[in-house]
Scaffold this active site. Structure first.
Site, PDB file in Angstrom:
ATOM      1  N   ASP A  84       9.988   0.543  11.439  1.00 50.38           N
ATOM      2  CA  ASP A  84       8.522   0.517  11.413  1.00 50.38           C
ATOM      3  C   ASP A  84       8.040  -0.894  11.146  1.00 50.38           C
ATOM      4  O   ASP A  84       8.355  -1.467  10.105  1.00 50.38           O
ATOM      5  CB  ASP A  84       8.050   1.478  10.306  1.00 50.38           C
ATOM      6  CG  ASP A  84       6.539   1.552  10.173  1.00 50.38           C
ATOM      7  OD1 ASP A  84       5.824   1.027  11.052  1.00 50.38           O
ATOM      8  OD2 ASP A  84       6.080   2.148   9.180  1.00 50.38           O
ATOM      9  N   MET A 114      11.875  -0.614   6.744  1.00 48.90           N
ATOM     10  CA  MET A 114      10.680  -1.376   7.124  1.00 48.90           C
ATOM     11  C   MET A 114      11.082  -2.702   7.758  1.00 48.90           C
ATOM     12  O   MET A 114      11.917  -3.428   7.205  1.00 48.90           O
ATOM     13  CB  MET A 114       9.798  -1.665   5.891  1.00 48.90           C
ATOM     14  CG  MET A 114       9.073  -0.465   5.309  1.00 48.90           C
ATOM     15  SD  MET A 114       8.014   0.425   6.480  1.00 48.90           S
ATOM     16  CE  MET A 114       6.831  -0.854   6.958  1.00 48.90           C
ATOM     17  N   MET A 156      -2.010   4.789   2.687  1.00 51.99           N
ATOM     18  CA  MET A 156      -1.992   3.617   1.798  1.00 51.99           C
ATOM     19  C   MET A 156      -3.030   3.815   0.700  1.00 51.99           C
ATOM     20  O   MET A 156      -4.158   4.236   0.977  1.00 51.99           O
ATOM     21  CB  MET A 156      -2.353   2.354   2.588  1.00 51.99           C
ATOM     22  CG  MET A 156      -1.468   2.095   3.792  1.00 51.99           C
ATOM     23  SD  MET A 156      -1.910   0.519   4.555  1.00 51.99           S
ATOM     24  CE  MET A 156      -0.884   0.584   6.029  1.00 51.99           C
ATOM     25  N   HIS A 176       3.967   8.548   6.253  1.00 54.96           N
ATOM     26  CA  HIS A 176       4.584   7.402   5.590  1.00 54.96           C
ATOM     27  C   HIS A 176       3.736   7.080   4.363  1.00 54.96           C
ATOM     28  O   HIS A 176       2.655   6.509   4.489  1.00 54.96           O
ATOM     29  CB  HIS A 176       4.644   6.232   6.582  1.00 54.96           C
ATOM     30  CG  HIS A 176       5.198   4.974   6.009  1.00 54.96           C
ATOM     31  ND1 HIS A 176       5.072   3.755   6.638  1.00 54.96           N
ATOM     32  CD2 HIS A 176       5.888   4.723   4.868  1.00 54.96           C
ATOM     33  CE1 HIS A 176       5.652   2.819   5.919  1.00 54.96           C
ATOM     34  NE2 HIS A 176       6.148   3.379   4.825  1.00 54.96           N
ATOM     35  N   HIS A 186       3.088   9.067  13.580  1.00 54.89           N
ATOM     36  CA  HIS A 186       3.362   8.354  12.334  1.00 54.89           C
ATOM     37  C   HIS A 186       2.026   8.110  11.637  1.00 54.89           C
ATOM     38  O   HIS A 186       1.135   7.463  12.192  1.00 54.89           O
ATOM     39  CB  HIS A 186       4.079   7.042  12.655  1.00 54.89           C
ATOM     40  CG  HIS A 186       4.500   6.269  11.444  1.00 54.89           C
ATOM     41  ND1 HIS A 186       5.664   6.543  10.757  1.00 54.89           N
ATOM     42  CD2 HIS A 186       3.906   5.242  10.791  1.00 54.89           C
ATOM     43  CE1 HIS A 186       5.767   5.695   9.742  1.00 54.89           C
ATOM     44  NE2 HIS A 186       4.713   4.896   9.739  1.00 54.89           N
ATOM     45  N   MET A 221       2.727   5.169   1.561  1.00 47.85           N
ATOM     46  CA  MET A 221       2.745   3.864   0.893  1.00 47.85           C
ATOM     47  C   MET A 221       1.844   3.957  -0.329  1.00 47.85           C
ATOM     48  O   MET A 221       0.747   3.378  -0.378  1.00 47.85           O
ATOM     49  CB  MET A 221       2.287   2.778   1.878  1.00 47.85           C
ATOM     50  CG  MET A 221       3.341   2.484   2.935  1.00 47.85           C
ATOM     51  SD  MET A 221       2.704   1.534   4.313  1.00 47.85           S
ATOM     52  CE  MET A 221       2.067   2.877   5.324  1.00 47.85           C
ATOM     53  N   ASP A 275       0.136   6.646   8.464  1.00 47.70           N
ATOM     54  CA  ASP A 275       0.298   5.694   7.366  1.00 47.70           C
ATOM     55  C   ASP A 275      -0.710   5.966   6.267  1.00 47.70           C
ATOM     56  O   ASP A 275      -1.921   5.807   6.466  1.00 47.70           O
ATOM     57  CB  ASP A 275       0.125   4.262   7.898  1.00 47.70           C
ATOM     58  CG  ASP A 275       1.320   3.812   8.721  1.00 47.70           C
ATOM     59  OD1 ASP A 275       2.449   3.896   8.202  1.00 47.70           O
ATOM     60  OD2 ASP A 275       1.123   3.389   9.875  1.00 47.70           O
ATOM     61  N   SER A 329       2.099   4.887  15.569  1.00 46.30           N
ATOM     62  CA  SER A 329       1.385   4.823  14.296  1.00 46.30           C
ATOM     63  C   SER A 329      -0.111   4.826  14.551  1.00 46.30           C
ATOM     64  O   SER A 329      -0.651   3.887  15.147  1.00 46.30           O
ATOM     65  CB  SER A 329       1.759   3.544  13.541  1.00 46.30           C
ATOM     66  OG  SER A 329       0.816   3.327  12.511  1.00 46.30           O
ATOM     67  N   GLY A 347       6.176  -4.085  13.902  1.00 47.72           N
ATOM     68  CA  GLY A 347       6.456  -5.088  14.918  1.00 47.72           C
ATOM     69  C   GLY A 347       7.288  -4.619  16.091  1.00 47.72           C
ATOM     70  O   GLY A 347       7.814  -5.436  16.845  1.00 47.72           O
ATOM     71  N   GLY A 380       0.247  -4.724  13.219  1.00 49.41           N
ATOM     72  CA  GLY A 380       0.134  -5.958  13.997  1.00 49.41           C
ATOM     73  C   GLY A 380       0.904  -7.151  13.470  1.00 49.41           C
ATOM     74  O   GLY A 380       0.645  -8.282  13.886  1.00 49.41           O
TER      75      GLY A 380
HETATM   76  C1  DX5 Z   1       2.667  -0.961   8.189  1.00 52.17           C
HETATM   77  C2  DX5 Z   1       2.763   0.442   8.696  1.00 52.17           C
HETATM   78  C3  DX5 Z   1       3.125   0.558  10.109  1.00 52.17           C
HETATM   79  C4  DX5 Z   1       2.167  -0.076  11.073  1.00 52.17           C
HETATM   80  C5  DX5 Z   1       2.961  -0.594  12.223  1.00 52.17           C
HETATM   81  O1  DX5 Z   1       2.515  -0.929   6.816  1.00 52.17           O
HETATM   82  O2  DX5 Z   1       3.729   1.160   7.944  1.00 52.17           O
HETATM   83  O3  DX5 Z   1       3.362   1.925  10.460  1.00 52.17           O
HETATM   84  O4  DX5 Z   1       1.186   0.784  11.574  1.00 52.17           O
HETATM   85  O5  DX5 Z   1       2.108  -1.292  13.074  1.00 52.17           O
HETATM   86  P1  DX5 Z   1       2.683  -2.233  14.221  1.00 52.17           P
HETATM   87  O6  DX5 Z   1       3.510  -1.381  15.122  1.00 52.17           O
HETATM   88  O7  DX5 Z   1       1.464  -2.768  14.850  1.00 52.17           O
HETATM   89  O8  DX5 Z   1       3.518  -3.288  13.536  1.00 52.17           O
HETATM   90 ZN    ZN Z   2       4.319   3.142   8.661  1.00 50.62          ZN
END
Ligand code: DX5
Ligand code: ZN
Length: 246
Positions: free
Chosen positions: A202, A168, A38, A75, A34, A77, A36, A9, A204, A176
């Protein structure tokens, strides 16, 4: 079952060097990127939109096979997933993954039939994404039951079925965060019924949490902070892959 796909990501990359981060990650062994997206409405954070995707897309070769290396896995969001399908297709998105929760509550501004007042159903949205030549993914947040997906996955019309489900394993919005193992029964249930489906996890994912996710049946592994925070990203990518292939 489908191949292991490692999708770093880029949310955790240096945004001032995003193009380079994309090409470096692919060189270090990543399969997909990936991305993201938002909008500050669906999640309490903002990233970037289609113009940035257009620019960073040119740093990575287009995949030559459907699930090939260099796939831009976007992704979304965002509160209005249907509204941005065309723009992201033009920007070079290969896989458009929308949130179930957004699709069922948004009123679409842009539909294939031109009816602006129509609610988006997941199957219409999947059909639209496919019509524009992209793969379609559907994502569920931790609070959403996996049971909402069965009708969508059982649809006999292929064009209206998703190519991927994203489970998710954190609340979407930030990189993080800590992995939620509580979400893995969803993956297990999906894998039992659909041996060939791409199932993405996706949030952690790292060297300590990957085994549980792989055991449950996930094959598309997103990792942001674990890859971009590492001294040796290539080593992390290969460890994640080995865990899925084991
Ligand atoms: C969270 C994102 C993830 C995020 C994951 O909303 O969708 O893709 O970047 O980040 P880590 O791998 O650090 O949890
Ligand atoms: Zn994501």
């Amino acid at each position: 079952s489908p191949p292991a796909i490692i999708a770093p990501s880029i949310l955790s990359a240096d945004f001032a060097e995003l193009g380079k981060a994309c090409s470096d990650t692919i060189k270090q062994g990543a399969d997909w990127l990936h991305v993201d997206i938002m909008d500050g409405h669906f999640v309490p954070n903002m990233t970037f939109g289609a113009p940035v995707v257009t620019k960073i897309r040119s740093h990575v070769d287009h995949p030559n096979a459907a699930h090939g290396k260099g796939t831009f896995d976007c992704h979304m969001m965002i509160a209005e997933p249907k509204r941005w399908v065309r723009d992201f297709q033009k920007a070079g998105c290969d896989l458009y993954c929308f949130h179930y929760e957004a699709a069922i509550s948004s009123t679409a501004a842009d539909t294939p039939s031109g009816q602006s007042d129509k609610k988006t159903s997941p199957k219409e949205l999947i059909r639209f994404i496919h019509e524009l030549g992209m793969q379609a993914g559907i994502a569920i947040k931790p609070k959403t039951s996996v049971d909402v997906l069965w009708d969508i996955l059982e649809n006999p019309v292929k064009e209206e079925r998703p190519d991927m489900v994203l489970v998710m394993t954190v609340e979407p919005g930030f990189g993080g965060q800590s992995f939620m193992a509580s979400e893995l029964p969803k993956v297990t249930a999906l894998r039992e019924r659909y041996p060939d489906l791409h199932i993405e996890v996706d949030g952690g994912l790292n060297e300590h949490t990957i085994d549980q996710a792989a055991e449950a049946g996930a094959n598309v592994i997103v990792a942001g902070s674990a890859v971009f925070g590492a001294q040796d990203p290539a080593e992390v990518i290969s460890k994640l892959r080995e865990a899925v292939e084991r």
